[in-house]
Design a protein around this motif. Structure first.
Motif, PDB file in Angstrom:
ATOM      1  N   LYS A 110       0.937  -1.270   0.022  1.00  0.00           N
ATOM      2  CA  LYS A 110       0.017   0.092  -0.177  1.00  0.00           C
ATOM      3  C   LYS A 110       0.889   1.278  -0.002  1.00  0.00           C
ATOM      4  O   LYS A 110       0.467   2.267  -0.144  1.00  0.00           O
ATOM      5  N   SER A 111       1.998   1.117   0.171  1.00  0.00           N
ATOM      6  CA  SER A 111       2.896   2.287   0.511  1.00  0.00           C
ATOM      7  C   SER A 111       4.542   2.101  -0.016  1.00  0.00           C
ATOM      8  O   SER A 111       4.582   0.689   0.183  1.00  0.00           O
ATOM      9  N   GLU A 112       5.267   3.075  -0.253  1.00  0.00           N
ATOM     10  CA  GLU A 112       6.591   2.783  -0.681  1.00  0.00           C
ATOM     11  C   GLU A 112       7.173   2.183   0.599  1.00  0.00           C
ATOM     12  O   GLU A 112       8.176   1.072   0.711  1.00  0.00           O
ATOM     13  N   LEU A 128      13.665   3.320  -5.750  1.00  0.00           N
ATOM     14  CA  LEU A 128      14.284   4.400  -6.614  1.00  0.00           C
ATOM     15  C   LEU A 128      13.477   5.572  -6.659  1.00  0.00           C
ATOM     16  O   LEU A 128      13.792   6.493  -7.155  1.00  0.00           O
ATOM     17  N   GLY A 129      11.999   5.247  -6.535  1.00  0.00           N
ATOM     18  CA  GLY A 129      10.990   6.388  -7.020  1.00  0.00           C
ATOM     19  C   GLY A 129       9.765   5.825  -6.986  1.00  0.00           C
ATOM     20  O   GLY A 129       9.470   4.635  -6.927  1.00  0.00           O
ATOM     21  N   SER A 130       8.750   6.885  -6.915  1.00  0.00           N
ATOM     22  CA  SER A 130       7.375   6.500  -6.738  1.00  0.00           C
ATOM     23  C   SER A 130       6.668   7.156  -7.872  1.00  0.00           C
ATOM     24  O   SER A 130       6.648   8.363  -7.933  1.00  0.00           O
ATOM     25  N   LEU A 131       6.128   6.405  -8.925  1.00  0.00           N
ATOM     26  CA  LEU A 131       5.280   7.007 -10.006  1.00  0.00           C
ATOM     27  C   LEU A 131       4.026   7.330  -9.691  1.00  0.00           C
ATOM     28  O   LEU A 131       3.212   6.410  -9.267  1.00  0.00           O
ATOM     29  N   PRO A 132       3.730   8.690  -9.534  1.00  0.00           N
ATOM     30  CA  PRO A 132       2.305   8.960  -9.376  1.00  0.00           C
ATOM     31  C   PRO A 132       1.260   8.582 -10.590  1.00  0.00           C
ATOM     32  O   PRO A 132       1.671   7.907 -11.434  1.00  0.00           O
ATOM     33  N   ASN A 133      -0.128   8.504 -10.067  1.00  0.00           N
ATOM     34  CA  ASN A 133      -0.935   8.183 -10.934  1.00  0.00           C
ATOM     35  C   ASN A 133      -0.939   9.124 -12.507  1.00  0.00           C
ATOM     36  O   ASN A 133      -1.158  10.121 -12.487  1.00  0.00           O
ATOM     37  N   LEU A 134      -0.203   8.508 -13.395  1.00  0.00           N
ATOM     38  CA  LEU A 134       0.051   9.161 -14.680  1.00  0.00           C
ATOM     39  C   LEU A 134      -1.059   9.787 -15.237  1.00  0.00           C
ATOM     40  O   LEU A 134      -1.081  10.783 -16.025  1.00  0.00           O
ATOM     41  N   ILE A 177      -2.020  12.987 -13.858  1.00  0.00           N
ATOM     42  CA  ILE A 177      -0.988  14.005 -14.273  1.00  0.00           C
ATOM     43  C   ILE A 177      -1.072  14.543 -15.549  1.00  0.00           C
ATOM     44  O   ILE A 177      -0.980  15.752 -16.203  1.00  0.00           O
ATOM     45  N   SER A 178      -1.203  13.472 -16.720  1.00  0.00           N
ATOM     46  CA  SER A 178      -1.551  13.917 -17.785  1.00  0.00           C
ATOM     47  C   SER A 178      -2.645  14.671 -18.010  1.00  0.00           C
ATOM     48  O   SER A 178      -2.723  15.708 -18.766  1.00  0.00           O
ATOM     49  N   LEU A 228      -1.876  18.211 -16.961  1.00  0.00           N
ATOM     50  CA  LEU A 228      -0.880  18.894 -17.667  1.00  0.00           C
ATOM     51  C   LEU A 228      -1.620  19.579 -18.879  1.00  0.00           C
ATOM     52  O   LEU A 228      -1.587  20.726 -19.479  1.00  0.00           O
ATOM     53  N   ASP A 229      -2.435  18.567 -19.543  1.00  0.00           N
ATOM     54  CA  ASP A 229      -3.516  18.922 -20.748  1.00  0.00           C
ATOM     55  C   ASP A 229      -4.377  20.107 -20.280  1.00  0.00           C
ATOM     56  O   ASP A 229      -4.447  20.945 -21.345  1.00  0.00           O
ATOM     57  N   ARG A 262      -2.190  23.105 -20.273  1.00  0.00           N
ATOM     58  CA  ARG A 262      -1.809  23.612 -21.621  1.00  0.00           C
ATOM     59  C   ARG A 262      -2.778  24.220 -22.554  1.00  0.00           C
ATOM     60  O   ARG A 262      -2.550  24.388 -23.842  1.00  0.00           O
TER      61      ARG A 262
END
Lengths: 250, 217
Positions: free
Chosen positions: A217-219, A231-237, A240-241, A244-245, A248
């Motif tokens: 459930k967590s890093e 190494l890292g934790s990718l958020p819900n792409l 974010i996408s 960002l849209d 822009r």
């Protein structure tokens, strides 16, 4: 701590249909209670003239009319001598103490469950309405016979000619009716208790289910369990996408 | 390549978390401008291709190094979709003496090429061994021709004889990155995967946690 609370509420919301199980025990309790006979009305008809004087006054020579008993039923049902006699019949050999809890319970039950009515000129009805069928039968039988007996004594005392009044007698056997009900006020406490226990039980089950989920459930959990660097934790792409849209203007 | 694909790639290379992941890996593994990295996970559909693509795009933009992204997920290829390129690599061509470099395709990003998943038609009981040997040969040749090779491999579980085994490939790489999908990957599976990799002699650099489906994030 905050994470665990958040996880717990997430677990509940994920399995929110399980919450319907909370309703099952209380609803089951209501249906079981409603299907059981828990009240009895027991009545005995007595053939007796409403004008017949009965020997129930406080004095040894006093008389009362049945109508008076209907207005003041306690004079008939809670008569000290009558209740003591009944008590010794019910609890054979037990000495009577007014302060005794059992005796007071009997008084309370008689007061709450016994009634007398005169539905027509020559009929009196003694009725019990309560939870205990056996006690009800005893009470109705006892007070019916007592009324008949006191009617006969009253007839003698009043020196009326027997031709003026018919001797009081019991009419047929006792009628017993069973009663059921979907809800009664005294069921509120057990109903609330069952609902509370059910709620706690279901919430505990949901907690156990959530914590038995083998996924990370967590890093922190990943790092602790695998003993490998994160190494890292990718958020819900997707989120974010989308954001960002928006920025822009796409 | 269509604009949607370009947009997605640009988006991936803009994510600061992805840049940091690459930075950590580069600092820890890049020696003499040479790096071969395998991206794998315990189970399928945990985000390996997304991470491999993102790291390759960032690597290509960092310095003047030649980067090759290789799709070793032959069973379920996806890398070519990120780049909007066709699957042109036929593994049988290697048996006829062709080089993998003939099948490499350029992308719109400078310094970044990709080798899409191979379509092979082996159908014998030794296919698993053949595929693994073929994979090792491809890695060797890719490392000779490129500075940075990023391999998008298949997941470690479930195993099947048509897969290019990530454990066999990982031993020839400088490091392996394990991807864990938060709220989905069972902890026992990923621990088992890590144990297999380390026992085989692979260097597991660390874990990237993909929070895609994690509502607690």
């Amino acid at each position: 701590m905050y994470f665990n609370i958040k996880r717990y509420f997430y677990g509940i919301s994920k399995r929110r249909f399980w919450l319907l199980l909370i309703l099952f025990p209380p609803v089951f309790y209501i249906f079981v209670s409603a299907s059981n006979t828990d009240r009895f009305s027991i009545r005995q008809n007595i053939s007796i003239s409403k004008d017949l004087p009965v020997a129930l006054a406080s004095g040894p020579a006093g008389l009362k009319q049945i109508q008076e008993l209907v207005i003041h039923p306690d004079d008939f049902f809670l008569n000290n001598y009558a209740v003591r006699k009944l008590y010794t019949e019910l609890y054979v050999g037990k000495a009577v103490y007014r302060a005794d809890g059992q005796f007071r319970n009997l008084l309370e039950m008689i007061k709450n469950s016994m009634s007398i009515k005169i539905p027509s000129e020559n009929i009196a009805v003694i009725t019990f309405y309560g939870e205990d069928r056996a006690i009800g039968r005893t009470l109705v039988s006892y007070y019916s016979e007592r009324l008949v007996q006191k009617g006969k004594e009253g007839l003698v005392r009043s020196k009326h000619n027997e031709s003026n009044f018919e001797l009081p007698v019991l009419m047929g056997t006792m009628e017993i009716h069973e009663h059921r009900s979907l809800w009664r006020p005294e069921r509120l406490f057990p109903f609330s208790l069952i609902t509370l226990i059910s709620l706690i039980g279901v919430l505990m089950i949901l907690g156990v289910l959530e914590w038995s989920d083998p996924s990370f459930k967590s890093e922190r959990q990943v790092a602790q369990y695998l003993e490998l660097p994160i190494l890292g934790s990718l958020p819900n792409l997707n989120k974010i996408s989308a954001s960002l849209d928006l920025k822009r203007g796409k | 390549m269509n604009t949607s694909t370009t947009k997605h790639l640009d988006f991936l290379s803009e994510i600061s978390e992805m840049k940091r992941i690459y930075l950590v890996i580069e600092n820890s593994l890049l020696k003499n401008n040479s790096l071969c990295l395998v991206i794998t996970s315990a189970l399928p559909d945990e985000g390996k291709t997304t991470i491999a693509t993102g790291l390759a795009a960032i690597a290509a933009g960092q310095r003047d190094l030649r980067v090759l992204a290789v799709d070793f997920s032959w069973h379920k290829p996806a890398l070519h979709e990120w780049f909007g390129l066709p699957q042109v690599f036929d593994a049988n061509d290697l048996d006829q003496g062709k080089s993998i470099l003939d099948s490499v395709q350029s992308t719109h990003l400078k310094n970044l090429d990709i080798l899409t998943a191979g379509s092979a038609s082996h159908n014998d009981v030794n296919r698993h061994e053949d595929l693994n040997q073929q994979g090792k040969d491809i890695v060797t040749k890719a490392r000779e021709a490129y500075d940075i090779v990023i391999i998008d491999s298949s997941s470690i579980f479930p195993v099947n004889r048509n897969m290019m085994d990530p454990i066999a490939i990982s031993t020839d790489a400088d490091g392996v990155v394990l991807v864990a999908l938060a709220n989905v990957t069972p902890r026992q599976k990923i621990k088992h995967a890590r144990m297999l990799l380390e026992t085989a002699g692979a260097h597991v650099v660390g874990v990237v946690v993909n929070q895609w489906k994690n509502p607690l994030f």
